[in-house]
Design a protein around this motif. Structure first.
Motif, PDB file in Angstrom:
ATOM      1  N   GLU A   2       0.827  -1.209   0.000  1.00 36.72           N
ATOM      2  CA  GLU A   2       0.000   0.000   0.000  1.00 36.72           C
ATOM      3  C   GLU A   2       0.859   1.255   0.000  1.00 36.72           C
ATOM      4  O   GLU A   2       0.534   2.237  -0.668  1.00 36.72           O
ATOM      5  CB  GLU A   2      -0.941   0.005   1.205  1.00 36.72           C
ATOM      6  N   MET A   3       1.953   1.237   0.738  1.00 33.11           N
ATOM      7  CA  MET A   3       2.847   2.398   0.746  1.00 33.11           C
ATOM      8  C   MET A   3       3.485   2.594  -0.631  1.00 33.11           C
ATOM      9  O   MET A   3       3.652   3.722  -1.092  1.00 33.11           O
ATOM     10  CB  MET A   3       3.916   2.242   1.820  1.00 33.11           C
ATOM     11  N   GLY A   4       3.837   1.497  -1.296  1.00 31.31           N
ATOM     12  CA  GLY A   4       4.402   1.591  -2.634  1.00 31.31           C
ATOM     13  C   GLY A   4       3.402   2.145  -3.634  1.00 31.31           C
ATOM     14  O   GLY A   4       3.748   2.950  -4.500  1.00 31.31           O
ATOM     15  N   LEU A   5       2.150   1.734  -3.516  1.00 32.36           N
ATOM     16  CA  LEU A   5       1.097   2.245  -4.382  1.00 32.36           C
ATOM     17  C   LEU A   5       0.908   3.743  -4.160  1.00 32.36           C
ATOM     18  O   LEU A   5       0.807   4.518  -5.113  1.00 32.36           O
ATOM     19  CB  LEU A   5      -0.208   1.496  -4.119  1.00 32.36           C
ATOM     20  N   ALA A   6       0.885   4.163  -2.909  1.00 37.91           N
ATOM     21  CA  ALA A   6       0.747   5.584  -2.582  1.00 37.91           C
ATOM     22  C   ALA A   6       1.940   6.376  -3.126  1.00 37.91           C
ATOM     23  O   ALA A   6       1.781   7.500  -3.619  1.00 37.91           O
ATOM     24  CB  ALA A   6       0.622   5.772  -1.075  1.00 37.91           C
TER      25      ALA A   6
ATOM     26  N   HIS B 105       3.893  10.320  -7.128  1.00 37.36           N
ATOM     27  CA  HIS B 105       4.784  10.770  -8.193  1.00 37.36           C
ATOM     28  C   HIS B 105       4.008  11.158  -9.445  1.00 37.36           C
ATOM     29  O   HIS B 105       4.382  12.110 -10.127  1.00 37.36           O
ATOM     30  CB  HIS B 105       5.837   9.703  -8.512  1.00 37.36           C
ATOM     31  N   LEU B 106       2.945  10.432  -9.758  1.00 33.82           N
ATOM     32  CA  LEU B 106       2.121  10.813 -10.911  1.00 33.82           C
ATOM     33  C   LEU B 106       1.444  12.159 -10.684  1.00 33.82           C
ATOM     34  O   LEU B 106       1.423  13.004 -11.576  1.00 33.82           O
ATOM     35  CB  LEU B 106       1.055   9.753 -11.194  1.00 33.82           C
ATOM     36  N   VAL B 107       0.913  12.371  -9.496  1.00 32.44           N
ATOM     37  CA  VAL B 107       0.217  13.613  -9.181  1.00 32.44           C
ATOM     38  C   VAL B 107       1.192  14.787  -9.130  1.00 32.44           C
ATOM     39  O   VAL B 107       0.848  15.911  -9.489  1.00 32.44           O
ATOM     40  CB  VAL B 107      -0.562  13.479  -7.856  1.00 32.44           C
ATOM     41  N   ALA B 108       2.425  14.532  -8.726  1.00 33.24           N
ATOM     42  CA  ALA B 108       3.431  15.592  -8.631  1.00 33.24           C
ATOM     43  C   ALA B 108       3.879  16.074 -10.005  1.00 33.24           C
ATOM     44  O   ALA B 108       4.475  17.150 -10.121  1.00 33.24           O
ATOM     45  CB  ALA B 108       4.633  15.103  -7.831  1.00 33.24           C
ATOM     46  N   LEU B 109       3.608  15.311 -11.035  1.00 31.28           N
ATOM     47  CA  LEU B 109       3.984  15.690 -12.399  1.00 31.28           C
ATOM     48  C   LEU B 109       2.720  15.877 -13.233  1.00 31.28           C
ATOM     49  O   LEU B 109       2.265  14.944 -13.904  1.00 31.28           O
ATOM     50  CB  LEU B 109       4.877  14.608 -13.027  1.00 31.28           C
TER      51      LEU B 109
ATOM     52  N   ASN C  67      -1.675  14.366 -16.898  1.00 32.60           N
ATOM     53  CA  ASN C  67      -2.582  14.784 -17.979  1.00 32.60           C
ATOM     54  C   ASN C  67      -2.428  13.903 -19.210  1.00 32.60           C
ATOM     55  O   ASN C  67      -3.416  13.539 -19.854  1.00 32.60           O
ATOM     56  CB  ASN C  67      -2.343  16.252 -18.341  1.00 32.60           C
ATOM     57  N   LYS C  68      -1.186  13.554 -19.561  1.00 29.56           N
ATOM     58  CA  LYS C  68      -0.969  12.673 -20.712  1.00 29.56           C
ATOM     59  C   LYS C  68      -1.560  11.287 -20.451  1.00 29.56           C
ATOM     60  O   LYS C  68      -2.171  10.684 -21.340  1.00 29.56           O
ATOM     61  CB  LYS C  68       0.518  12.527 -21.007  1.00 29.56           C
ATOM     62  N   ALA C  69      -1.392  10.774 -19.239  1.00 26.70           N
ATOM     63  CA  ALA C  69      -1.912   9.448 -18.913  1.00 26.70           C
ATOM     64  C   ALA C  69      -3.436   9.438 -18.948  1.00 26.70           C
ATOM     65  O   ALA C  69      -4.046   8.545 -19.556  1.00 26.70           O
ATOM     66  CB  ALA C  69      -1.403   8.997 -17.543  1.00 26.70           C
ATOM     67  N   VAL C  70      -4.060  10.423 -18.327  1.00 24.48           N
ATOM     68  CA  VAL C  70      -5.527  10.491 -18.316  1.00 24.48           C
ATOM     69  C   VAL C  70      -6.048  10.705 -19.735  1.00 24.48           C
ATOM     70  O   VAL C  70      -6.999  10.045 -20.163  1.00 24.48           O
ATOM     71  CB  VAL C  70      -6.020  11.605 -17.363  1.00 24.48           C
ATOM     72  N   GLY C  71      -5.409  11.602 -20.481  1.00 27.20           N
ATOM     73  CA  GLY C  71      -5.818  11.838 -21.866  1.00 27.20           C
ATOM     74  C   GLY C  71      -5.687  10.580 -22.710  1.00 27.20           C
ATOM     75  O   GLY C  71      -6.560  10.281 -23.532  1.00 27.20           O
TER      76      GLY C  71
END
Length: 90
Positions: free
Chosen positions: A54-58, A63-67, A72-76
């Motif tokens: 769970e800590m690794g997932l967080a 890291h995704l949210v920090a960039l 945006n590219k991943a969601v798009g």
């Protein structure tokens, strides 16, 4: 991160995200295997401490949210894939 500055094209970007995720999972499994006993015994005795997985997932999510560019590219890319599948299904 390794995903920052990568191609904008969703068809090229999503496989890179998948590769990073697969590498992360492989590394987390190794860490988890090394600390399995500690993870199980310490967690049973300590409230409020999350398991290593769970800590690794967080950590990956943070890291995704920090960039924002990467997020945006991943969601798009994911939305483009959903749209492509829906159009193909008609």
């Amino acid at each position: 991160g390794a995903l920052a500055g990568q191609p904008v094209d969703a068809s090229a970007f999503l496989p890179l995200v998948h590769t990073c995720w697969a590498d992360h999972c492989e590394q987390m499994l190794l860490i988890r295997a090394i600390f399995l006993y500690l993870d199980r015994t310490y967690l049973l005795q300590t409230a409020g401490v999350r398991p290593l997985w769970e800590m690794g997932l967080a950590h990956f999510r943070a890291h995704l949210v920090a960039l924002p560019d990467v997020l945006n590219k991943a969601v798009g890319g994911l939305l483009a894939q959903v749209e492509k599948e829906r159009l193909r299904g008609d």
